[in-house]
Design a protein around this motif. Structure first.
Motif, PDB file in Angstrom:
ATOM      1  N   PHE A  25       0.127  -7.886  -1.382  1.00 10.80           N
ATOM      2  CA  PHE A  25       1.063  -8.219  -0.782  1.00 10.80           C
ATOM      3  C   PHE A  25       0.831  -9.318   0.208  1.00 10.80           C
ATOM      4  CE2 PHE A  25       2.174  -7.179   4.254  1.00 10.80           C
ATOM      5  CZ  PHE A  25       3.292  -7.316   4.016  1.00 10.80           C
ATOM      6  N   HIS A  26       1.636 -10.379   0.291  1.00 12.86           N
ATOM      7  CA  HIS A  26       1.637 -11.887   0.401  1.00 12.86           C
ATOM      8  C   HIS A  26       2.233 -12.264   1.867  1.00 12.86           C
ATOM      9  CE1 HIS A  26       0.799 -12.932  -3.892  1.00 12.86           C
ATOM     10  NE2 HIS A  26      -0.040 -12.119  -3.500  1.00 12.86           N
ATOM     11  N   ALA A  29       3.483  -7.893  -7.282  1.00 14.93           N
ATOM     12  CA  ALA A  29       3.159  -8.492  -5.814  1.00 14.93           C
ATOM     13  C   ALA A  29       4.250  -8.789  -4.909  1.00 14.93           C
ATOM     14  CB  ALA A  29       2.363  -9.658  -6.141  1.00 14.93           C
ATOM     15  N   VAL A  30       4.276  -8.294  -3.748  1.00 15.99           N
ATOM     16  CA  VAL A  30       5.561  -8.523  -2.965  1.00 15.99           C
ATOM     17  C   VAL A  30       5.247  -9.520  -1.551  1.00 15.99           C
ATOM     18  CG1 VAL A  30       6.599  -7.321  -0.831  1.00 15.99           C
ATOM     19  CG2 VAL A  30       6.406  -5.931  -2.895  1.00 15.99           C
ATOM     20  N   ASP A  31       5.647 -10.372  -1.951  1.00 13.37           N
ATOM     21  CA  ASP A  31       5.505 -11.926  -0.900  1.00 13.37           C
ATOM     22  C   ASP A  31       6.827 -11.926   0.007  1.00 13.37           C
ATOM     23  OD1 ASP A  31       5.633 -14.322   0.279  1.00 13.37           O
ATOM     24  OD2 ASP A  31       4.429 -15.365  -1.628  1.00 13.37           O
ATOM     25  N   VAL A  32       6.357 -11.791   1.342  1.00 14.26           N
ATOM     26  CA  VAL A  32       7.384 -11.574   2.373  1.00 14.26           C
ATOM     27  C   VAL A  32       8.501 -12.860   2.277  1.00 14.26           C
ATOM     28  CG1 VAL A  32       6.310  -9.879   3.745  1.00 14.26           C
ATOM     29  CG2 VAL A  32       6.033 -12.550   3.920  1.00 14.26           C
ATOM     30  N   TYR A  33       7.925 -14.026   1.871  1.00 13.78           N
ATOM     31  CA  TYR A  33       8.527 -15.343   1.999  1.00 13.78           C
ATOM     32  C   TYR A  33       9.888 -15.116   0.810  1.00 13.78           C
ATOM     33  CZ  TYR A  33       9.573 -20.121   2.482  1.00 13.78           C
ATOM     34  OH  TYR A  33      10.262 -21.508   2.323  1.00 13.78           O
ATOM     35  N   HIS A  34       9.680 -14.436  -0.010  1.00 17.45           N
ATOM     36  CA  HIS A  34      10.407 -14.491  -1.109  1.00 17.45           C
ATOM     37  C   HIS A  34      11.641 -13.244  -1.017  1.00 17.45           C
ATOM     38  CE1 HIS A  34       8.616 -17.732  -3.188  1.00 17.45           C
ATOM     39  NE2 HIS A  34       7.570 -17.039  -3.282  1.00 17.45           N
ATOM     40  N   VAL A  35      11.226 -12.067  -0.499  1.00 21.72           N
ATOM     41  CA  VAL A  35      11.907 -10.679  -0.559  1.00 21.72           C
ATOM     42  C   VAL A  35      12.564 -10.369   0.822  1.00 21.72           C
ATOM     43  CG1 VAL A  35      10.703 -10.066  -2.612  1.00 21.72           C
ATOM     44  CG2 VAL A  35      10.174  -9.287  -0.487  1.00 21.72           C
ATOM     45  N   TRP A  36      12.119 -11.046   1.796  1.00 19.60           N
ATOM     46  CA  TRP A  36      12.497 -10.608   3.222  1.00 19.60           C
ATOM     47  C   TRP A  36      13.959 -10.294   3.549  1.00 19.60           C
ATOM     48  CZ3 TRP A  36      15.646 -13.328   6.586  1.00 19.60           C
ATOM     49  CH2 TRP A  36      15.975 -14.528   6.631  1.00 19.60           C
ATOM     50  N   ALA A  40       3.466   2.493   4.487  1.00 20.38           N
ATOM     51  CA  ALA A  40       3.832   3.631   4.275  1.00 20.38           C
ATOM     52  C   ALA A  40       4.167   4.372   2.787  1.00 20.38           C
ATOM     53  CB  ALA A  40       5.351   4.040   5.012  1.00 20.38           C
ATOM     54  N   ALA A  41       4.336   3.159   1.978  1.00 25.53           N
ATOM     55  CA  ALA A  41       4.566   3.488   0.566  1.00 25.53           C
ATOM     56  C   ALA A  41       3.020   3.517  -0.084  1.00 25.53           C
ATOM     57  CB  ALA A  41       5.102   2.341  -0.076  1.00 25.53           C
ATOM     58  N   GLY A  42       2.023   3.553   0.653  1.00 25.38           N
ATOM     59  CA  GLY A  42       0.682   3.842   0.026  1.00 25.38           C
ATOM     60  C   GLY A  42      -0.106   2.566  -0.259  1.00 25.38           C
ATOM     61  N   PHE A  43       0.262   1.420   0.310  1.00 23.39           N
ATOM     62  CA  PHE A  43      -0.609   0.142   0.029  1.00 23.39           C
ATOM     63  C   PHE A  43      -1.533   0.136   0.985  1.00 23.39           C
ATOM     64  CE2 PHE A  43      -1.294  -4.237   0.491  1.00 23.39           C
ATOM     65  CZ  PHE A  43      -1.750  -4.756  -0.896  1.00 23.39           C
ATOM     66  N   ASP A  44      -2.739  -0.030   0.567  1.00 22.18           N
ATOM     67  CA  ASP A  44      -3.905  -0.177   1.597  1.00 22.18           C
ATOM     68  C   ASP A  44      -4.830  -1.439   1.052  1.00 22.18           C
ATOM     69  OD1 ASP A  44      -5.067   0.915  -0.699  1.00 22.18           O
ATOM     70  OD2 ASP A  44      -6.074   2.549   0.309  1.00 22.18           O
ATOM     71  N   GLY A  45      -4.145  -2.345   0.234  1.00 22.14           N
ATOM     72  CA  GLY A  45      -4.875  -3.448  -0.230  1.00 22.14           C
ATOM     73  C   GLY A  45      -5.054  -4.486   0.559  1.00 22.14           C
ATOM     74  N   TRP A  46      -5.379  -5.655  -0.008  1.00 24.96           N
ATOM     75  CA  TRP A  46      -5.590  -6.820   0.570  1.00 24.96           C
ATOM     76  C   TRP A  46      -4.219  -7.359   1.103  1.00 24.96           C
ATOM     77  CZ3 TRP A  46     -10.249  -8.951   1.395  1.00 24.96           C
ATOM     78  CH2 TRP A  46     -11.283  -8.377   0.543  1.00 24.96           C
ATOM     79  N   ILE A  47      -4.317  -8.030   2.529  1.00 25.24           N
ATOM     80  CA  ILE A  47      -2.921  -8.671   2.960  1.00 25.24           C
ATOM     81  C   ILE A  47      -3.467 -10.183   2.669  1.00 25.24           C
ATOM     82  CG2 ILE A  47      -1.741  -9.282   4.933  1.00 25.24           C
ATOM     83  CD1 ILE A  47      -2.751  -6.366   5.954  1.00 25.24           C
ATOM     84  N   GLU A  48      -2.732 -10.968   2.014  1.00 26.93           N
ATOM     85  CA  GLU A  48      -3.050 -12.260   1.566  1.00 26.93           C
ATOM     86  C   GLU A  48      -2.133 -13.092   2.109  1.00 26.93           C
ATOM     87  OE1 GLU A  48      -3.727 -12.619  -2.805  1.00 26.93           O
ATOM     88  OE2 GLU A  48      -3.074 -10.258  -2.883  1.00 26.93           O
TER      89      GLU A  48
END
Length: 281
Positions: A210-211, A182-189, A245-253
């Motif tokens: 994707f958070h 799970a990629v959380d922008v707060y942690h990896v930006w 672009a990497a193929g993710f089309d799931g929830w935006i949390e």
């Protein structure tokens, strides 16, 4: 390279989910009703929101509101020097997998834990072993296990996994379709290799979640001062462009911990979340 925000289309409202911790003052029932009334289709349920109720009751609340559950949050916390304690934590995660299945949650998000003073590489071994131990239950329940890297400021006592690359190593070692990230922008930006790592996750089919939220400048508290999208310095739309672009089309949390927003009227807050989702996500 990320794309300028003005050139990126707004996200689909049908992919919007809000974590119950984002609206912490609301009970699960009140949160579900408030989300549903505003057309928010997804609710990621934190285990704290289930306290004092049966999983069946929680499932009924979610179903009555017409909501889907992207994730149960949080499992993990595998790290402990005492082997008996590690065993107890593994058993707890087995129970959480069943809870996730009973809620029809797509995944269990894993915040892996950390123990001060123990080498991080050793702790990552505990994490790998812990996840491997619960894979039979995940398979039986068809629940994904999503490792969430946390910002390095949490390395001492919350997570020994702080970059996507470290989580990806564990995914590669276990090589299982139910283990991803799970990629959380707060942690990896901030990560200089973020674009490359997102691409690699997509190629391997391991981009599970994707958070979003924002990093305030200045940040007044590193735990409970996250911002609404657009209130800080994270290129959220640029990162979304890359995960898609990497193929993710799931929830935006939407996952926000904020004493300021928790103190506000939660209905007004949710209205702002929707507006910022449209304009800055």
């Amino acid at each position: 390279m990320t794309t300028p925000e003005s050139q990126v289309a707004p996200p689909d409202r049908n992919r919007l989910a809000v974590h119950t911790m984002t609206t912490k003052p609301l009970s699960l029932a009140k949160a579900a009703e408030a989300y549903s009334r505003r057309g928010i289709p997804g609710i990621s349920v934190w285990v704290e929101a289930l306290e004092g109720m049966t999983t069946a009751s929680a499932k009924q609340i979610v179903d009555d509101a017409g909501l889907k559950v992207p994730a149960l949050v949080r499992g993990g916390f595998f790290c402990a020097s005492d082997s008996l304690e590690r065993g107890k934590r593994i058993e707890h995660n087995r129970q959480l997998i069943q809870t996730a299945a009973d809620l029809d949650a797509e995944m269990l998000v894993l915040v892996v834990g950390a123990e001060p003073g123990v080498p991080l590489d050793q702790q990552r071994g505990w994490v790998r072993d812990g996840i491997e131990s619960i894979l039979p239950e995940a398979e039986a329940a068809n629940v994904k296990l999503a490792i969430e890297p946390l910002h390095p400021m949490y390395a001492a006592d919350k997570s020994c996994i702080n970059r996507i690359a470290e989580a990806r190593v564990i995914c590669d070692q276990l090589d299982h379709c139910l283990v991803g990230i799970a990629v959380d922008v707060y942690h990896v930006w901030w990560a200089p290799d973020l674009s490359r790592e997102i691409k690699l996750l997509g190629e391997a089919g391991r981009l599970f979640g994707f958070h979003i939220c924002d990093w305030r400048v200045p940040t007044r508290d590193l735990l409970t001062d996250r911002g609404l999208m657009g209130d800080g310095c994270i290129d959220i739309r640029g990162i979304r462009t890359e995960v898609e672009a990497a193929g993710f089309d799931g929830w935006i949390e939407v996952e926000i911990f904020s004493e300021e927003h928790w103190a506000a009227d939660q209905g007004d807050y949710l209205d702002k979340i929707i507006q910022r989702y449209d304009t800055h996500s």
